[in-house]
Write a protein that holds these residues in place. Structure first.
Motif, PDB file in Angstrom:
ATOM      1  N   GLY A 200       1.424   2.849 -13.932  1.00  0.00           N
ATOM      2  CA  GLY A 200       2.266   1.665 -13.904  1.00  0.00           C
ATOM      3  C   GLY A 200       1.852   0.606 -12.910  1.00  0.00           C
ATOM      4  O   GLY A 200       2.469  -0.459 -12.846  1.00  0.00           O
ATOM      5  N   GLN A 201       0.817   0.894 -12.099  1.00  0.00           N
ATOM      6  CA  GLN A 201       0.338  -0.099 -11.133  1.00  0.00           C
ATOM      7  C   GLN A 201      -0.975  -0.696 -11.606  1.00  0.00           C
ATOM      8  O   GLN A 201      -1.881   0.030 -12.036  1.00  0.00           O
ATOM      9  CB  GLN A 201       0.169   0.537  -9.755  1.00  0.00           C
ATOM     10  N   ARG A 202      -1.071  -2.018 -11.504  1.00  0.00           N
ATOM     11  CA  ARG A 202      -2.257  -2.701 -12.001  1.00  0.00           C
ATOM     12  C   ARG A 202      -3.481  -2.401 -11.151  1.00  0.00           C
ATOM     13  O   ARG A 202      -4.559  -2.115 -11.666  1.00  0.00           O
ATOM     14  CB  ARG A 202      -2.007  -4.223 -12.025  1.00  0.00           C
ATOM     15  N   ASP A 203      -3.314  -2.433  -9.828  1.00  0.00           N
ATOM     16  CA  ASP A 203      -4.448  -2.247  -8.923  1.00  0.00           C
ATOM     17  C   ASP A 203      -4.430  -0.841  -8.328  1.00  0.00           C
ATOM     18  O   ASP A 203      -3.361  -0.267  -8.088  1.00  0.00           O
ATOM     19  CB  ASP A 203      -4.393  -3.270  -7.783  1.00  0.00           C
ATOM     20  N   PRO A 204      -5.589  -0.269  -8.081  1.00  0.00           N
ATOM     21  CA  PRO A 204      -5.636   1.061  -7.464  1.00  0.00           C
ATOM     22  C   PRO A 204      -5.136   1.020  -6.026  1.00  0.00           C
ATOM     23  O   PRO A 204      -5.361   0.043  -5.303  1.00  0.00           O
ATOM     24  CB  PRO A 204      -7.118   1.433  -7.525  1.00  0.00           C
ATOM     25  N   ALA A 205      -4.447   2.085  -5.594  1.00  0.00           N
ATOM     26  CA  ALA A 205      -4.005   2.184  -4.203  1.00  0.00           C
ATOM     27  C   ALA A 205      -5.193   2.404  -3.282  1.00  0.00           C
ATOM     28  O   ALA A 205      -5.224   1.920  -2.144  1.00  0.00           O
ATOM     29  CB  ALA A 205      -3.003   3.320  -4.056  1.00  0.00           C
TER      30      ALA A 205
END
Length: 392
Positions: free
Chosen positions: A17-22
């Motif tokens: 659900g997150q566009r960018d990697p953590a």
């Protein structure tokens, strides 16, 4: 040459659900026996990176090596038993005694009872507490600082080579925090663990770290270097802005009292005759004497106006309070103590608490000038060594 203990290769973590990697394609080598600090703004991925190392979170891609073994392929529970873990919230089991908390991992490793009991007492003592007093207490019976010490002791229970510390001193008052930091650095000087330490506080990073990785969003490394190099030669504006103003004062966290020449101060004893003390003050060039007890521990500063009459009732309890530091305290800690201290002077004591000398503001200034000179020369040497592009 320093051996690499932990190696991260192209480590990436994407949450659903997150566009960018953590964590985005992080490669980093952590030397054996050093404290490596991960520091950066909130949300940059530093805690996620730490959790990936012991696989509390599984990586999306990339590899993690411990002692050249790819630990992304091993049982995560077995891996965690090889790694000590300390978090800000401490995480002690409230219904277990201090001894039972520390014994958690040794019991999982099926150590015998005698070995566990011995290890528990060793660790309670190592973190500066009395085993007889504390081993049978429960966490709720300890102060916040004491619970944090026990959290560190529990992380070291199975004598791991590697420790992960996620803002371990973040929820503690500043005075206790300084003491715990100093205590931990003392322990580390003896044990030489490999430590990955997460903080958002650049001052803590400078004080605690052998190396600092300043991270941008996504755990991209903006600069990975020694505290000295980061303070003197930040890689870019992001690093310089993160360090903030006062880099010269921050450098005082890089030197300790043991690194400088101590001064001397005239002393007297608690049982001295006030009339003799008054004569000594009149004949000397200082407006006060440092009062020591019979074990040479500093007690107070005494001035002429503290001496009532000429009789001989001694000096116990007379005078002004003393700001005390140890050889392990940083010059920054010492300067903080000196701000409100008598004569802007801190008294240095040895391991037994006995008087060893003093540090005054002139000593701090001289040390700061010396650091500026050394660092300025180092920066100049680096610039001289860099190749110059030929003129077009």
């Amino acid at each position: 040459m320093t051996r690499t203990k932990i190696r991260l290769e192209h480590l990436t973590k994407r949450f659903p659900g997150q566009r960018d990697p953590a964590v985005d394609d992080l490669t980093l080598e952590i030397p054996e026996g050093e404290i490596v600090i991960l520091v950066g703004p909130s949300g940059c991925g530093k805690t996620t990176t730490m959790k990936l190392i012991n696989r509390l979170i599984e990586p999306t891609s990339g590899r993690i090596f411990l002692d050249d073994e790819d630990v992304t392929q091993v049982d995560p529970d077995q891996l965690r038993r090889r790694i000590g873990y300390v978090i800000q919230q401490i995480g002690l089991f409230p219904h277990r005694t201090i001894a039972e908390n520390i014994a958690t991992v040794p019991r999982l490793l099926k150590w015998d009872k005698a070995r566990i009991a011995k290890r528990v007492d060793e660790l309670i003592e190592l973190v500066g507490m009395d085993p007889v007093t504390y081993r049978d207490r429960y966490p709720k019976q300890l102060s916040g600082g004491q619970r944090q010490r026990i959290g560190v002791a529990r992380a070291m229970s199975a004598d791991p080579d590697v420790m992960l510390m996620d803002e371990p001193f973040g929820a503690i008052d500043p005075i206790t925090r300084d003491r715990l930091q100093n205590e931990f650095l003392r322990i580390q000087a003896e044990l030489k663990k490999t430590i990955v330490f997460v903080t958002h506080d650049i001052d803590e990073a400078i004080k605690m770290g052998d190396r600092i990785a300043v991270l941008r969003e996504g755990s991209h490394v903006a600069q990975y270097d020694t505290p000295e190099r980061i303070l003197v030669d930040p890689a870019d504006d992001f690093v310089a802005d993160f360090i903030g103003r006062g880099a010269s004062l921050k450098r005082l966290s890089l030197s300790r009292v043991r690194d400088i020449q101590l001064g001397e101060w005239p002393t007297t004893t608690e049982d001295a005759d006030p009339a003799d003390v008054r004569r000594a003050l009149s004949a000397g060039h200082k407006d006060s004497l440092l009062v020591l007890d019979d074990a040479r521990r500093p007690r107070t500063w005494v001035k002429t106006d503290h001496l009532a009459g000429g009789g001989g009732s001694g000096l116990a309890g007379v005078g002004l309070p003393v700001a005390v530091v140890t050889p392990d305290d940083t010059l920054s800690d010492t300067l903080n103590e000196m701000v409100t201290a008598h004569c802007s002077t801190a008294v240095v004591v040895d391991d037994s608490g006995a008087y060893a000398g003093v540090v005054d503001i002139d000593t701090i200034n001289e040390a700061a000038r010396g650091m500026r000179t050394r660092n300025g020369n180092a920066a100049h040497d680096r610039l001289e060594a860099e190749p110059v592009d030929p003129a077009p």
